[in-house]
Write an enzyme that holds these catalytic residues in place. Structure first.
Site, PDB file in Angstrom:
ATOM      1  N   HIS A 208       0.809  -1.207   0.000  1.00 38.19           N
ATOM      2  CA  HIS A 208       0.000   0.000   0.000  1.00 38.19           C
ATOM      3  C   HIS A 208       0.850   1.268   0.000  1.00 38.19           C
ATOM      4  O   HIS A 208       0.531   2.244  -0.663  1.00 38.19           O
ATOM      5  CB  HIS A 208      -0.944  -0.005   1.197  1.00 38.19           C
ATOM      6  CG  HIS A 208      -2.158   0.804   0.941  1.00 38.19           C
ATOM      7  ND1 HIS A 208      -3.240   0.311   0.259  1.00 38.19           N
ATOM      8  CD2 HIS A 208      -2.427   2.094   1.191  1.00 38.19           C
ATOM      9  CE1 HIS A 208      -4.130   1.262   0.130  1.00 38.19           C
ATOM     10  NE2 HIS A 208      -3.662   2.353   0.687  1.00 38.19           N
TER      11      HIS A 208
ATOM     12  N   GLU B  42      -6.567 -10.219 -16.716  1.00 36.68           N
ATOM     13  CA  GLU B  42      -5.312 -10.324 -15.977  1.00 36.68           C
ATOM     14  C   GLU B  42      -4.997 -11.763 -15.559  1.00 36.68           C
ATOM     15  O   GLU B  42      -3.960 -12.024 -14.982  1.00 36.68           O
ATOM     16  CB  GLU B  42      -5.318  -9.401 -14.755  1.00 36.68           C
ATOM     17  CG  GLU B  42      -6.526  -9.605 -13.850  1.00 36.68           C
ATOM     18  CD  GLU B  42      -6.653  -8.545 -12.763  1.00 36.68           C
ATOM     19  OE1 GLU B  42      -5.642  -7.935 -12.407  1.00 36.68           O
ATOM     20  OE2 GLU B  42      -7.777  -8.342 -12.270  1.00 36.68           O
TER      21      GLU B  42
ATOM     22  N   ASP C 106      -0.440  -8.055 -13.341  1.00 36.83           N
ATOM     23  CA  ASP C 106      -0.879  -9.354 -12.840  1.00 36.83           C
ATOM     24  C   ASP C 106      -0.808 -10.416 -13.920  1.00 36.83           C
ATOM     25  O   ASP C 106      -0.422 -11.548 -13.663  1.00 36.83           O
ATOM     26  CB  ASP C 106      -2.296  -9.266 -12.245  1.00 36.83           C
ATOM     27  CG  ASP C 106      -2.257  -8.795 -10.796  1.00 36.83           C
ATOM     28  OD1 ASP C 106      -1.135  -8.683 -10.252  1.00 36.83           O
ATOM     29  OD2 ASP C 106      -3.322  -8.544 -10.214  1.00 36.83           O
TER      30      ASP C 106
ATOM     31  N   CYS D 195      -3.907  -1.354 -18.666  1.00 40.55           N
ATOM     32  CA  CYS D 195      -3.712  -0.470 -17.522  1.00 40.55           C
ATOM     33  C   CYS D 195      -2.585  -0.907 -16.585  1.00 40.55           C
ATOM     34  O   CYS D 195      -2.560  -0.525 -15.441  1.00 40.55           O
ATOM     35  CB  CYS D 195      -5.018  -0.275 -16.749  1.00 40.55           C
ATOM     36  SG  CYS D 195      -5.629  -1.778 -15.977  1.00 40.55           S
TER      37      CYS D 195
END
Lengths: 85, 586
Positions: free
Chosen positions: B194, B433, B457, B504
């Site tokens: 994070h 993904e 991913d 993305c």
């Protein structure tokens, strides 16, 4: 002094958000405010007290207001308990 | 003077930051009873009340910050904490006990909080039991304040600092002030932690995974955080400082070259229009997106809302955030991705052996429809702005799309019934993904309005590499032909079904990858706002037929290394204008 029995109708009971609103509202009045549930009485101006009462939806509490603005206080606070504000 | 020392970590957010070290400590504070009785109990009470007042100021600061970041009154959960803090029952009980027992405030306060915590812990109601966390959140702040530790929140970081910590919790990470924090270094975490995401979002240079750093760095000394090379240099020599000053200068000058591109259209030299949009995490980043010339939000991550709130935000809270964002971006589109949370983030006692292959994202939502419902209702209500699109993460089977879409339509109907205005033409898309979604894209395309390829991913899953694992992270490379061939397949499948296909992941912003992606026919590229001007600069130098030829040949190579070598050579030859900025792949 005004005493009345109220059934908690707020969807999630008196959880943190409605309890916060209750305390903030109660603090606006000069009157003493208490909540009593199953014989346990707490100050209506203490969030910790209210949370420890663990009022889930459908439970019955007694709201007491005592002081010069007890009527306005009772009316405003009842709304929160009944989930109408 | 302290000697220069260089510590290594993992680069997660680019740039260079030099400043004064501010160590954010997360250690627990001591609450022992002082052996001798307190001599002046009234002074001890006053000390306690001052700590309460200081903490209240701190909480109010945090609340303002969160509200500004979410663009809505999102920090209501802090109201309860503030009320807990100034709870008159607690304050009078503590004050009286200090007077009577002549004992230190820390000890008494801790004892009285424990009593309340115990009562709540015994509750049958899970929600009330979880409020114990709030009590200790508040309690720890007060105890830290009593102990004279001012560094109890990242909100307190003074201007000109580099922030150094063992770890920063998601709720604290949300409070980092980019005006004051010039760099971040933490001991734990990986690229997708994070803190890393927050640092990139706020454009603060950052490194993570610097082992044992706190033992080697002192509060108040100078340090340079190099987010390009993944190092922190404490007490740098004058020569080092000079070197970095010139690096910073170069960077600033390059930004000047780039800045006109914010305003220019995202078009190839021969006129093909590509949508360049922004990946954002916080509401407030819409401003960066606009400033850098994004044509919409290609990915709004909603996990932050959940993590800040530490629980599922109410429909109303979510609606306000989505609605504000949609209004700010109008008429440009805003793609809201539904929760991409791991089960461990939602249920504190939930653990699994392979979280990346486990119960996360759409899989959690499918199993907890109420949770999903709240979010879908909020998104649909915000669709009244007519520019919202919705995207499901981690789709791996057709059934998930079918079930999610059926559920979505049921909710739409329900809202219609309530007389709520919703966008009937709202686009529904999926993240591609997982390898299964990519391989089956031809079959899936008929059931959605768009694909957005999540290249980070997808690369991890296709190459079976956890990029956070130091021993194998060198195997992670999105230029691997296996990944590129899948991307080609997905774009082709989308176009056959007449839907648009975006990308993305980090690949979208890589100057070396953009010509290749254009050659493969991608319609949209979504990236962090700061990367947009450079991407436009690259795009505006390209011509489509040359890109197509490059792409076709690139896919025939055997390895990522060969592909990159080829791309460097071809791009420099075909598009000399951008030869200088494709240098080292990131």
């Amino acid at each position: 002094m005004i005493k009345e029995n109220i059934t908690i109708l707020n969807e999630n009971g008196l959880h943190a958000l409605p309890a916060s609103r209750f305390v903030k509202q109660a603090e606006k009045f000069a009157s003493n405010v208490t909540l009593t549930k199953e014989g346990v009485k707490v100050s209506g101006k203490s969030i910790m007290g209210i949370l420890t009462l663990a009022c889930e939806k459908g439970s019955m509490v007694m709201l007491t207001t005592d002081g010069r603005d007890e009527e306005e206080a009772a009316a405003a606070l009842r709304k929160i308990l009944e989930g109408q504000d | 003077m302290a000697k220069e020392r260089i510590l290594k970590g993992i680069a997660v957010s680019k740039g260079i930051g030099q400043g004064v070290v501010f160590i954010y400590e997360t250690k627990d504070v001591e609450v022992a009873q002082t052996p001798a009785p307190v001599q002046y109990p009234d002074k001890e009470v006053a000390r306690f009340l001052e700590a309460i007042a200081r903490t209240e100021g701190e909480l109010n600061n945090i609340k303002e910050r969160i509200n500004a970041e979410t663009g809505a009154d999102f920090a209501q959960f802090l109201d309860a904490q503030i009320l807990m803090l100034r709870d008159r029952d607690i304050i009078s009980a503590v004050s009286e006990a200090i007077e009577q027992e002549k004992t230190n405030a820390e000890f008494i306060y801790h004892r009285i909080l424990s009593m309340y915590a115990k009562k709540l812990e015994a509750s049958k109601d899970q929600y009330l039991r979880e409020r114990v966390m709030d009590i200790w959140d508040v309690g720890t702040r007060v105890l830290r304040s009593l102990a004279g530790l001012t560094h109890s929140s990242v909100v307190d970081v003074p201007p000109g600092s580099v922030l150094v910590a063992h770890d920063i919790s998601p709720s604290e990470a949300a409070l980092i002030n980019p005006a004051n924090v010039l760099g971040i270094a933490i001991e734990v975490g990986g690229r997708t932690s994070h803190t890393a995401i927050t640092a990139r979002a706020l454009e603060i240079p950052a490194i993570v995974g610097v082992e044992n750093m706190l033992a080697k760095i002192r509060n108040g000394e100078q340090a340079i955080i190099d987010g390009n090379r993944g190092i922190i240099i404490r007490s740098p020599t004058p020569g080092r400082v000079q070197f970095y000053q010139s690096e910073i200068k170069k960077e600033v000058e390059f930004q000047k070259v780039l800045s006109p591109y914010c305003e220019l259209p995202a078009k190839t030299r021969d006129g093909r229009q590509i949508d360049i949009s922004a990946n954002i995490e916080f509401f407030i980043e819409y401003a960066h997106a606009k400033r850098y010339g994004a044509m919409g939000i290609g990915l709004f991550r909603t996990e932050f809302l959940y993590l800040t709130r530490r629980g599922n935000p109410s429909e109303e809270e979510q609606f306000r955030v989505y609605n504000e964002l949609a209004k700010k971006m109008k008429p440009d589109p805003v793609i809201i991705r539904t929760y991409d949370l791991g089960g461990d983030k939602i249920f504190s006692d939930y653990r699994e052996a392979n979280p990346f292959l486990g119960w996360r994202a759409i899989r959690v939502c499918m199993d907890d429809l109420d949770f999903f419902r709240t979010q879908l209702r909020a998104i649909l209500r915000a669709s009244v702005n007519r520019n919202i699109r919705i995207m499901y993460p981690m789709i791996s089977t057709y059934e998930e799309i079918k079930k999610a879409t059926a559920y979505f339509h049921a909710i739409k109907k329900e809202l219609h019934g309530e007389g709520v205005d919703v966008d009937d033409d709202i686009q529904i898309g999926i993240m591609v993904e997982t390898p299964s979604a990519a391989i089956m894209s031809e079959q899936l395309a008929a059931h959605v309005d768009f694909f957005s390829i999540g290249s980070n991913d997808l690369t991890q899953y296709v190459l079976a590499v956890d990029r956070g694992n130091e021993r194998v992270s060198h195997l992670f490379d999105h230029f691997h032909p296996a990944v590129l061939r899948l991307i080609k397949q997905v774009i082709g499948a989308g176009h056959m079904a007449h839907i648009w296909v975006g990308l993305c992941g980090e690949l979208a912003a890589d100057p070396l990858a953009i010509p290749l992606l254009i050659g493969l026919g991608v319609d949209e590229l979504s990236m962090s706002p700061v990367a947009i001007p450079k991407a436009k600069m690259v795009l505006r130098a390209l011509t489509v037929p040359e890109c197509e030829r490059i792409a076709e040949r690139a896919l025939a190579f055997r390895s990522a290394g060969e592909v990159k070598k080829f791309l460097r050579r071809m791009i420099t030859k075909e598009f000399p204008a951008i030869g200088g900025i494709i240098g080292g792949a990131p």
